[in-house]
Design an enzyme around this catalytic site. Structure first.
Site, PDB file in Angstrom:
ATOM      1  N   ASP A   1     104.028  85.701  82.977  1.00 19.80           N
ATOM      2  CA  ASP A   1     104.552  84.932  81.852  1.00 19.80           C
ATOM      3  C   ASP A   1     104.235  83.500  82.232  1.00 19.80           C
ATOM      4  O   ASP A   1     104.827  82.968  83.174  1.00 19.80           O
ATOM      5  CB  ASP A   1     106.062  85.140  81.714  1.00 19.80           C
ATOM      6  CG  ASP A   1     106.628  84.325  80.562  1.00 19.80           C
ATOM      7  OD1 ASP A   1     106.205  83.164  80.387  1.00 19.80           O
ATOM      8  OD2 ASP A   1     107.490  84.835  79.834  1.00 19.80           O
ATOM      9  N   HIS A   2     103.300  82.892  81.522  1.00 15.12           N
ATOM     10  CA  HIS A   2     102.790  81.615  82.037  1.00 15.12           C
ATOM     11  C   HIS A   2     103.863  80.524  82.066  1.00 15.12           C
ATOM     12  O   HIS A   2     103.700  79.524  82.751  1.00 15.12           O
ATOM     13  CB  HIS A   2     101.531  81.175  81.284  1.00 15.12           C
ATOM     14  CG  HIS A   2     101.786  80.599  79.925  1.00 15.12           C
ATOM     15  ND1 HIS A   2     102.007  81.366  78.818  1.00 15.12           N
ATOM     16  CD2 HIS A   2     101.845  79.323  79.492  1.00 15.12           C
ATOM     17  CE1 HIS A   2     102.192  80.598  77.763  1.00 15.12           C
ATOM     18  NE2 HIS A   2     102.096  79.339  78.140  1.00 15.12           N
TER      19      HIS A   2
ATOM     20  N   HIS B   1     109.041  84.048  76.997  1.00 17.74           N
ATOM     21  CA  HIS B   1     109.249  82.652  77.400  1.00 17.74           C
ATOM     22  C   HIS B   1     110.714  82.227  77.218  1.00 17.74           C
ATOM     23  O   HIS B   1     111.299  81.578  78.076  1.00 17.74           O
ATOM     24  CB  HIS B   1     108.353  81.712  76.590  1.00 17.74           C
ATOM     25  CG  HIS B   1     106.901  82.084  76.611  1.00 17.74           C
ATOM     26  ND1 HIS B   1     106.310  82.690  77.687  1.00 17.74           N
ATOM     27  CD2 HIS B   1     105.920  81.931  75.684  1.00 17.74           C
ATOM     28  CE1 HIS B   1     105.017  82.894  77.415  1.00 17.74           C
ATOM     29  NE2 HIS B   1     104.765  82.451  76.207  1.00 17.74           N
TER      30      HIS B   1
HETATM   31  C1  BG6 Z   1     101.761  82.166  74.178  1.00 21.23           C
HETATM   32  C2  BG6 Z   1     101.920  82.618  72.753  1.00 21.23           C
HETATM   33  O1  BG6 Z   1     102.344  83.096  75.052  1.00 21.23           O
HETATM   34  O2  BG6 Z   1     102.416  80.925  74.337  1.00 21.23           O
HETATM   35  C3  BG6 Z   1     101.371  81.585  71.786  1.00 21.23           C
HETATM   36  O3  BG6 Z   1     101.228  83.847  72.560  1.00 21.23           O
HETATM   37  C4  BG6 Z   1     101.996  80.237  72.064  1.00 21.23           C
HETATM   38  O4  BG6 Z   1     101.608  81.953  70.440  1.00 21.23           O
HETATM   39  C5  BG6 Z   1     101.891  79.886  73.541  1.00 21.23           C
HETATM   40  O5  BG6 Z   1     101.301  79.272  71.288  1.00 21.23           O
HETATM   41  C6  BG6 Z   1     102.663  78.629  73.859  1.00 21.23           C
HETATM   42  O6  BG6 Z   1     102.370  78.253  75.174  1.00 21.23           O
HETATM   43  P1  BG6 Z   1     102.508  76.748  75.623  1.00 21.23           P
HETATM   44  O7  BG6 Z   1     102.176  76.763  77.072  1.00 21.23           O
HETATM   45  O8  BG6 Z   1     101.538  75.964  74.790  1.00 21.23           O
HETATM   46  O9  BG6 Z   1     103.913  76.348  75.339  1.00 21.23           O
END
Ligand code: BG6
Length: 510
Positions: free
Chosen positions: A201-202, A264
């Site tokens: 989960d990034h 997230h």
């Molecule tokens: C991803 C989603 O996991 O996270 C996207 O699939 C979303 O829809 C993105 O735009 C948001 O990531 P960040 O790092 O830009 O907040």
């Protein structure tokens, strides 16, 4: 004459956390969007920062036909176009490109995996990678199971009698509901051990998300007030100004709960809500995270608001509504916004509402966690002396403008007693003066080092699905909703305002 190099004292002496164990990284879905936008640029940045092991190479695998050279060109293109990278040394890029290989094939085709095995064996000879592999599965979740099965059948899952270590990174969303996540865990665990599986989960790779832990557990002053006695409420906002960016088909299958909230959103909530782990190792840390999610009370449908954007304006530009986006059904019932009121039923948080909102096409991109503290028990000031008081809020700005703000009441200078809210501010950029590393860099590197701390465990993803599953089912079943119900470029439907207003509170507009 050599230029004097200015050193930021906050960054002095930072340890370069290089991965040293030889490894080949194989990307499934190598011609896909995530690979091009995030993974290849992250690998380049790691190479540029000299954090990759000496014995290293990359193998792409996807359905599209491509030669090694075309994959190398794709690397150069994604590095040039992703916006994530500043190429400082062309030689690094050349060297990384030289170490890229490509295998094309269908994910259910045994012969393609036999070809992959052959390329990996050749690379072991060429780069001395000693049989160590990371398989990064960046495909839709429906393909995870078959890929793992094929890897197993091709003898690539690191059986005890084969040399080297094998780790698998899988992208989110992990499944599309509780049943499919459980089935996926069972499927993967039939061929792999839990310690080989890295569910990514990034958000956990973001510096500011990790800083939630440092703020809470490396400072003595917050923990004593981090509970129901001092905290009035918590607001978590994950707002994006972007729409679908060409991902209509994906989003139609996903929606905001599966795309953001289940993963997230839950990560952010668990870091704010968790008990202090004894150590920051993978087991202790993840045990505590899972406990918080499991302690969340089942969602009351009356405390869950969904929305879908219609046409509107974002940053002054007209944008289409969700239903007008490419590959979206004109009668789609997929929510692009949600606001939830959650309770963590444990001793620490009893009675403290956690408001969690997430949405696309909001007025701006902002991810923030705001801890609203209770009012002072007695104010010895007259009402007329208080010009504007917001109460004490600790705002953790995850992105953009990363930092932490503490709102305090202060005396306005002058002969009379007048009170206003002011901000004590810490900004990452100004303090550390560093370029923000992409979360993928940190997480890929952690996987290379065998550190699972910042990855989800099977019970963690299942706990998050258990929470949102009934909501997804109820929303799917109830078609009475009228969509769209908010204009692009606004903060969601009016019901989201009501959800918090009836508690006598309001959303912060970060
Ligand atoms: C991803 C989603 O996991 O996270 C996207 O699939 C979303 O829809 C993105 O735009 C948001 O990531 P960040 O790092 O830009 O907040």
């Amino acid at each position: 004459m050599a230029a004097t190099q200015l050193v930021n004292p906050f960054r002095e002496g930072l340890r370069e956390d290089r991965a040293t164990t030889p490894v080949q990284i194989v990307i499934f879905g190598a011609s896909g969007d995530l690979t091009n936008r995030k993974l290849l640029p992250a690998l380049y940045n790691l190479a540029q920062a000299d954090l990759l092991p000496e014995n290293f190479c990359v193998v792409g695998f996807a359905r599209s036909e491509m030669t090694d050279d075309q994959f190398r060109d794709a690397l150069r293109k994604s590095v040039a176009e992703s916006g994530e990278v500043r190429v400082r040394d062309e030689r690094v890029l050349d060297e990384l490109a030289k170490r890229c290989y490509y295998v094309s094939g269908m994910f259910d085709d045994k012969s393609a995996f036999a070809r992959l095995a052959k390329v990996l064996a050749e690379n072991d000879q060429r780069y001395n990678t000693a049989g160590n592999r990371i398989f990064y599965i960046s495909t839709p979740a429906s393909l995870f199971g078959i890929i793992v099965e094929q890897l197993h059948d091709a003898g690539l899952t690191g059986a005890p009698d084969t040399p080297g270590s094998v780790r698998i990174i899988v992208e989110k969303p992990f499944g599309r509901d509780l049943a499919s996540a459980k089935a996926l865990n069972t499927e993967m665990l039939a061929y792999l051990r839990e310690d080989q599986i890295y569910r990514i989960d990034h958000y956990l790779g973001k510096e500011t998300v990790q800083n939630i832990l440092v703020l809470r557990f490396a400072n003595g002053i917050f923990e004593p007030i981090w509970d129901r006695n001092y905290v009035d409420s918590v607001q978590i906002t994950v707002a994006e100004s972007l729409g679908l960016e060409g991902r209509g088909s994906f989003y139609e299958e996903t929606g905001v709960i599966r795309d953001i909230v289940q993963n997230h959103g839950m990560q952010l909530l668990s870091l704010v809500g968790m008990e202090p782990p004894t150590t920051f190792d993978a087991r202790d840390f993840r045990d505590e995270k899972v406990r918080v999610i499991e302690a969340i009370r089942p969602i009351d449908l009356k405390e869950a608001v969904r929305g879908q954007y219609g046409p509107g304006y974002v940053n002054g530009q007209p944008v289409p509504g969700y239903r007008e986006e490419p590959n979206v059904s004109p009668s789609s019932m997929v929510p692009t916004f949600s606001a939830l009121r959650l309770f963590v039923d444990n001793w620490r948080w009893a009675g403290v509402p956690f408001y969690l909102r997430a949405g696309k096409r909001m007025p701006k991109r902002v991810t923030e966690i705001a801890i609203q503290f209770k009012e002072a028990p007695h104010l010895p000031f007259r009402k007329s002396q208080i010009e504007q008081a917001e109460g004490n809020v600790l705002a953790l700005r995850i992105q953009p403008d990363e930092g932490v703000t503490l709102k305090l009441e202060a005396k306005v200078p002058g002969p009379s007693m007048r009170i206003r809210s002011v901000a004590m501010d810490f900004s990452y950029g100004a303090t550390f003066g560093t370029e923000d590393a992409s979360p993928y860099e940190r997480l890929i590197l952690d996987c290379m080092k065998g550190d699972q701390t910042l990855f989800d465990r099977a019970d963690g993803v299942e706990a998050a699905w258990s929470l949102v599953d009934p909501l997804l089912q109820a929303w799917d079943a109830d078609k009475s909703m009228t969509f769209p119900n908010y204009a692009a470029g606004t903060w969601g439907p009016k019901q989201a305002e009501e959800l918090i207003r009836r508690d006598g509170r309001a959303w912060r507009l970060p």
